[in-house]
Design a protein around this motif. Sequence first.
Motif, short mmCIF file in Angstrom:
data_model
loop_
_atom_site.label_atom_id
_atom_site.label_comp_id
_atom_site.label_asym_id
_atom_site.label_seq_id
_atom_site.Cartn_x
_atom_site.Cartn_y
_atom_site.Cartn_z
N UNK A 78 0.83 -1.20 0.00
CA UNK A 78 0.00 0.00 0.00
C UNK A 78 0.87 1.26 0.00
N UNK A 79 0.29 2.36 -0.44
CA UNK A 79 1.04 3.61 -0.46
C UNK A 79 1.19 4.17 0.95
N UNK A 80 2.21 5.01 1.14
CA UNK A 80 2.36 5.73 2.39
C UNK A 80 3.23 5.02 3.40
N UNK A 81 3.35 5.62 4.55
CA UNK A 81 4.18 5.09 5.62
C UNK A 81 3.48 3.91 6.28
N UNK A 82 4.23 2.84 6.58
CA UNK A 82 3.59 1.69 7.22
C UNK A 82 3.20 2.03 8.65
N UNK A 83 2.19 1.34 9.18
CA UNK A 83 1.77 1.64 10.56
C UNK A 83 2.82 1.21 11.57
N UNK A 84 2.81 1.86 12.73
CA UNK A 84 3.76 1.53 13.80
C UNK A 84 3.43 0.16 14.35
N UNK A 85 4.47 -0.57 14.70
CA UNK A 85 4.25 -1.89 15.28
C UNK A 85 4.05 -1.75 16.77
N UNK A 86 3.28 -2.64 17.34
CA UNK A 86 3.01 -2.61 18.77
C UNK A 86 4.27 -2.97 19.53
N UNK A 87 4.43 -2.39 20.74
CA UNK A 87 5.61 -2.69 21.56
C UNK A 87 5.52 -4.13 22.05
N UNK A 88 6.69 -4.76 22.10
CA UNK A 88 6.72 -6.15 22.59
C UNK A 88 7.31 -6.18 23.98
N UNK A 89 6.98 -7.20 24.72
CA UNK A 89 7.52 -7.34 26.09
C UNK A 89 8.93 -7.93 26.00
N UNK A 90 9.78 -7.72 27.02
CA UNK A 90 11.17 -8.22 26.96
C UNK A 90 11.26 -9.74 26.81
N UNK A 91 10.29 -10.50 27.32
CA UNK A 91 10.39 -11.95 27.23
C UNK A 91 10.18 -12.43 25.80
N UNK A 92 9.36 -11.71 25.05
CA UNK A 92 9.10 -12.15 23.68
C UNK A 92 10.09 -11.53 22.69
N UNK A 93 11.01 -10.68 23.18
CA UNK A 93 11.98 -10.04 22.28
C UNK A 93 13.02 -11.05 21.85
N UNK A 94 13.51 -10.95 20.62
CA UNK A 94 14.54 -11.89 20.19
C UNK A 94 15.84 -11.68 20.98
N UNK A 95 16.66 -12.70 20.99
CA UNK A 95 17.89 -12.70 21.79
C UNK A 95 18.91 -11.70 21.25
N UNK A 96 18.89 -11.43 19.96
CA UNK A 96 19.89 -10.54 19.40
C UNK A 96 19.56 -9.07 19.67
N UNK A 97 18.34 -8.77 20.14
CA UNK A 97 17.96 -7.38 20.41
C UNK A 97 18.66 -6.90 21.67
N UNK A 98 19.03 -5.63 21.73
CA UNK A 98 19.70 -5.14 22.94
C UNK A 98 18.73 -5.09 24.11
N UNK A 99 19.27 -5.16 25.27
CA UNK A 99 18.45 -5.16 26.48
C UNK A 99 17.82 -3.77 26.64
N UNK A 100 16.56 -3.74 27.07
CA UNK A 100 15.90 -2.44 27.22
C UNK A 100 16.55 -1.64 28.34
N UNK A 101 16.60 -0.34 28.16
CA UNK A 101 17.20 0.53 29.17
C UNK A 101 16.23 0.68 30.33
N UNK A 102 16.82 0.75 31.49
CA UNK A 102 15.98 0.93 32.68
C UNK A 102 15.86 2.42 32.96
N UNK A 103 14.80 2.80 33.61
CA UNK A 103 14.63 4.21 33.94
C UNK A 103 13.52 4.84 33.10
N UNK A 104 13.63 6.14 32.91
CA UNK A 104 12.60 6.88 32.19
C UNK A 104 12.63 6.53 30.71
N UNK A 105 11.50 6.59 30.03
CA UNK A 105 11.49 6.29 28.60
C UNK A 105 12.27 7.38 27.85
N UNK A 106 12.79 6.96 26.71
CA UNK A 106 13.59 7.89 25.93
C UNK A 106 12.73 8.98 25.34
#
Length: 188
Positions: A142-170
């Motif tokens: 389809x034309x245009x920008x693709x929709x944003x993907x929903x956030x995933x929880x750390x347990x379902x994140x793939x192993x190669x992804x960096x660990x989420x930062x702790x503290x306030x959101x970026x």
Amino acid sequence: MAMESSNNPLVPPPAPSLPQYPELIMAAIEALNDSNGSSKSAIAKHIESTYGDLPETHAALLAHHLNMMKDTGELVLVKNNYMKPDPNAPPKRGRGRPPKAKTPLPPGTVSSPPRPRGRPPKPRDPFAPPPQPKSHSGTGRPRGRPPKKAKTTPSSAPASAPAPATGAPRGRGRPPKVKQTAVAPVGC
């Protein structure tokens, strides 16, 4: 007009033997009888020479009544001269182009509603097939920008992804530069 001068506390009423200022002005213009009209100073001089007992505010009263008579149409100002309006003169035209004269419709005819604003649509061919809905350029996307993907929880994140930062959101934008502290070399 006498009410105006009596209601105004700054302007004293004229002497009782003196006629009203509009009458004085009209009499002065008629007496001067100039074809180009009479100037304010000529009218004032004529009134002063005819009537000796004028109030102190004669100049202000004269100017006020001349302006009032000009605004109401009793006098016409042409090249700084006051004169009586010509009864046979055509009415004064306003600014801009005059409107077109409308032709009267014969009785019994119904006028059509006014045209809508904007450019009229292009004529359509009655025998042409109906337009097909627009398809994508053959890529299947389809034309245009693709929709944003929903956030995933750390347990379902793939192993190669960096660990989420702790503290306030970026926050938005580029993160500030981190300062490096100098490490002293260890001496032997």
